[in-house]
Write an enzyme that holds these catalytic residues in place. Structure first.
Site, PDB file in Angstrom:
ATOM      1  N   SER A  73       0.864  -1.185   0.000  1.00 42.12           N
ATOM      2  CA  SER A  73       0.000   0.000   0.000  1.00 42.12           C
ATOM      3  C   SER A  73       0.896   1.229   0.000  1.00 42.12           C
ATOM      4  O   SER A  73       2.056   1.154   0.435  1.00 42.12           O
ATOM      5  CB  SER A  73      -0.859   0.002   1.273  1.00 42.12           C
ATOM      6  OG  SER A  73      -1.528   1.240   1.422  1.00 42.12           O
ATOM      7  N   TYR A 126      -1.763  -1.206  10.831  1.00 42.65           N
ATOM      8  CA  TYR A 126      -1.954  -1.491   9.401  1.00 42.65           C
ATOM      9  C   TYR A 126      -0.838  -0.854   8.566  1.00 42.65           C
ATOM     10  O   TYR A 126      -0.223  -1.518   7.727  1.00 42.65           O
ATOM     11  CB  TYR A 126      -3.316  -0.984   8.934  1.00 42.65           C
ATOM     12  CG  TYR A 126      -3.508  -1.182   7.445  1.00 42.65           C
ATOM     13  CD1 TYR A 126      -3.712  -2.449   6.912  1.00 42.65           C
ATOM     14  CD2 TYR A 126      -3.446  -0.103   6.554  1.00 42.65           C
ATOM     15  CE1 TYR A 126      -3.850  -2.637   5.544  1.00 42.65           C
ATOM     16  CE2 TYR A 126      -3.587  -0.287   5.182  1.00 42.65           C
ATOM     17  CZ  TYR A 126      -3.789  -1.555   4.684  1.00 42.65           C
ATOM     18  OH  TYR A 126      -3.917  -1.750   3.333  1.00 42.65           O
TER      19      TYR A 126
HETATM   20  N1  LIG Z   1      -8.868  -1.002  -0.616  1.00 43.31           N
HETATM   21  C1  LIG Z   1      -7.879  -0.185  -0.346  1.00 43.31           C
HETATM   22  O1  LIG Z   1      -8.059   1.039  -0.186  1.00 43.31           O
HETATM   23  C2  LIG Z   1      -6.472  -0.719  -0.296  1.00 43.31           C
HETATM   24  C3  LIG Z   1      -5.394   0.187  -0.437  1.00 43.31           C
HETATM   25  C4  LIG Z   1      -4.098  -0.279  -0.372  1.00 43.31           C
HETATM   26  C5  LIG Z   1      -3.864  -1.626  -0.176  1.00 43.31           C
HETATM   27  N2  LIG Z   1      -4.917  -2.493  -0.017  1.00 43.31           N
HETATM   28  C6  LIG Z   1      -4.609  -3.917   0.216  1.00 43.31           C
HETATM   29  O2  LIG Z   1      -5.179  -4.670  -0.849  1.00 43.31           O
HETATM   30  C7  LIG Z   1      -5.368  -6.007  -0.409  1.00 43.31           C
HETATM   31  C8  LIG Z   1      -6.732  -6.480  -0.860  1.00 43.31           C
HETATM   32  O3  LIG Z   1      -7.722  -5.713  -0.185  1.00 43.31           O
HETATM   33  P1  LIG Z   1      -9.063  -5.195  -0.892  1.00 43.31           P
HETATM   34  O4  LIG Z   1      -8.996  -3.711  -0.940  1.00 43.31           O
HETATM   35  O5  LIG Z   1      -9.320  -5.938  -2.115  1.00 43.31           O
HETATM   36  O6  LIG Z   1     -10.102  -5.536   0.279  1.00 43.31           O
HETATM   37  P2  LIG Z   1     -11.264  -6.624   0.392  1.00 43.31           P
HETATM   38  O7  LIG Z   1     -12.263  -6.414  -0.680  1.00 43.31           O
HETATM   39  O8  LIG Z   1     -11.713  -6.540   1.809  1.00 43.31           O
HETATM   40  O9  LIG Z   1     -10.515  -8.012   0.144  1.00 43.31           O
HETATM   41  C9  LIG Z   1      -9.729  -8.629   1.146  1.00 43.31           C
HETATM   42  C10 LIG Z   1      -9.531 -10.082   0.771  1.00 43.31           C
HETATM   43  O10 LIG Z   1      -8.741 -10.707   1.791  1.00 43.31           O
HETATM   44  C11 LIG Z   1      -9.387 -11.895   2.239  1.00 43.31           C
HETATM   45  N3  LIG Z   1      -9.139 -12.151   3.649  1.00 43.31           N
HETATM   46  C12 LIG Z   1      -9.417 -11.326   4.691  1.00 43.31           C
HETATM   47  N4  LIG Z   1      -9.100 -11.922   5.846  1.00 43.31           N
HETATM   48  C13 LIG Z   1      -8.618 -13.159   5.521  1.00 43.31           C
HETATM   49  C14 LIG Z   1      -8.148 -14.252   6.292  1.00 43.31           C
HETATM   50  N5  LIG Z   1      -8.098 -14.227   7.625  1.00 43.31           N
HETATM   51  N6  LIG Z   1      -7.731 -15.374   5.633  1.00 43.31           N
HETATM   52  C15 LIG Z   1      -7.782 -15.439   4.279  1.00 43.31           C
HETATM   53  N7  LIG Z   1      -8.218 -14.428   3.502  1.00 43.31           N
HETATM   54  C16 LIG Z   1      -8.635 -13.299   4.119  1.00 43.31           C
HETATM   55  C17 LIG Z   1     -10.885 -11.622   1.995  1.00 43.31           C
HETATM   56  O11 LIG Z   1     -11.601 -12.838   1.792  1.00 43.31           O
HETATM   57  P3  LIG Z   1     -12.506 -13.587   2.882  1.00 43.31           P
HETATM   58  O12 LIG Z   1     -13.230 -12.526   3.652  1.00 43.31           O
HETATM   59  O13 LIG Z   1     -13.390 -14.438   2.030  1.00 43.31           O
HETATM   60  O14 LIG Z   1     -11.533 -14.368   3.698  1.00 43.31           O
HETATM   61  C18 LIG Z   1     -10.849 -10.838   0.687  1.00 43.31           C
HETATM   62  O15 LIG Z   1     -10.822 -11.720  -0.407  1.00 43.31           O
HETATM   63  C19 LIG Z   1      -5.142  -5.992   1.097  1.00 43.31           C
HETATM   64  O16 LIG Z   1      -3.866  -6.501   1.380  1.00 43.31           O
HETATM   65  C20 LIG Z   1      -5.212  -4.519   1.455  1.00 43.31           C
HETATM   66  O17 LIG Z   1      -4.467  -4.225   2.599  1.00 43.31           O
HETATM   67  C21 LIG Z   1      -6.207  -2.068  -0.089  1.00 43.31           C
END
Ligand SMILES: NC(=O)c1ccc[n+]([C@@H]2O[C@H](COP(=O)([O-])OP(=O)(O)OC[C@H]3O[C@@H](n4cnc5c(N)ncnc54)[C@H](OP(=O)(O)O)[C@@H]3O)[C@@H](O)[C@H]2O)c1
Length: 265
Positions: free
Chosen positions: A145, A158
């Site tokens: 991120s 985080y």
């Molecule tokens: N959205 C943002 O603004 C943003 C910005 C920078 C970086 N990121 C990073 O991008 C990545 C993806 O996030 P996203 O934005 O796509 O959010 P998201 O829609 O909440 O997706 C998160 C994913 O992680 C999985 N997950 C969560 N807890 C888990 C666990 N205990 N075991 C296995 N899988 C787990 C969830 O699946 P289940 O719930 O089915 O387990 C889901 O598929 C993350 O690393 C996040 O930190 C996001």
């Protein structure tokens, strides 16, 4: 006649049930690649498998696993080996954030976050990297991120986990030069996914102009294919991050705290 060149590489994606991970899966499948999808929600993984197999004629395996559990990474690795599969691309994408002053947050939640965002990522990388290095080929994409370059008041743990992912990626990518294996850190700004809700950041303004999950995933995928070490998915953020060392820490922290302030529930 133009022959379509298919990319038959197999990608393992964690956090493939939603957001950026789901789009990474769609992009890889659209190029003809097979997939191993990992997350906790079986229904969401199965629905994506059905969509991708019928749309792109690729093979998709799913593995339901909570990656915060002990030995989770080894279970994923064993599943891959027992299924007779090989991972060419590893995309460590699963992760979550959590809003609030560190001292007021339940410690278990932050430890769980470290377990997922850091420990599971390191374990999976170590396991699959051995095989990639032996084969002389592989690509790893770690979803970090832009938070990884910043102080993170109101999401201190985080931001620190993402700083770890950036540094870890930079370190091992250099160690792996000349091995045929590349490691890339995808660094997005705010993205419209389930992240905002899961992190308890709803009601703030940070995600109002968030990027799309597809655009972010596409940038990460392209960066991984090029073997870039750091891939900041938006140009404006790439510029802002370059300015960070010139901004006094106190001022920067105040801006981040304000951005992450949400109305009291
Ligand atoms: N959205 C943002 O603004 C943003 C910005 C920078 C970086 N990121 C990073 O991008 C990545 C993806 O996030 P996203 O934005 O796509 O959010 P998201 O829609 O909440 O997706 C998160 C994913 O992680 C999985 N997950 C969560 N807890 C888990 C666990 N205990 N075991 C296995 N899988 C787990 C969830 O699946 P289940 O719930 O089915 O387990 C889901 O598929 C993350 O690393 C996040 O930190 C996001």
């Amino acid at each position: 006649m133009k022959t379509e060149i298919k990319n038959m590489k197999t990608a393992l994606i964690t956090g493939a049930s939603s957001g950026i991970g789901k789009e990474l899966a769609r992009i890889h499948a659209s190029k003809g690649g097979n997939l191993i999808l990992v997350a906790r929600r079986t229904d969401a993984l199965e629905a994506l498998k059905e969509e991708l197999e019928s749309t792109y004629k690729v093979q998709v395996s799913t593995f339901t696993q909570d990656l915060t559990q002990a030995h989770a990474a080894k279970k994923v690795y064993d599943f891959v080996n027992h299924s007779g599969l090989e991972v060419d691309y590893l995309m460590n994408n699963a992760g979550f954030g959590g809003h609030g002053n560190f001292v007021d947050r339940p410690l278990e939640k932050d430890l769980e976050m470290i377990q997922l965002n850091v420990t599971a990522l390191v374990e999976l990388t170590h396991l699959f990297l051995q095989d990639m290095k032996e084969r002389g080929y592989g690509k790893i994409l770690n979803t970090a991120s832009t938070a990884g370059f910043l102080p993170g008041p109101l999401q201190a743990t985080y931001f620190a986990t993402k700083a770890f992912v950036v540094s870890f990626t930079e370190g091992i990518s250099y160690e792996l030069r000349n091995t045929g294996v590349t490691v890339t850190a995808l660094c997005p700004g705010p993205v419209k996914t389930e992240f905002e809700h899961v992190a308890g950041l709803e009601g703030g303004t940070m995600f109002d102009k968030g990027a799309s999950a597809y655009k972010t995933a596409k940038s990460g995928y392209d960066g991984m294919m090029k073997g870039k070490v750091i891939q900041i998915s938006e140009f404006s953020f790439a510029f802002l991050i370059k300015m960070v060392p010139f901004v006094p820490l106190k001022m920067l922290s105040a801006v981040i705290e304000k951005m992450q302030t949400v109305p009291k529930k």
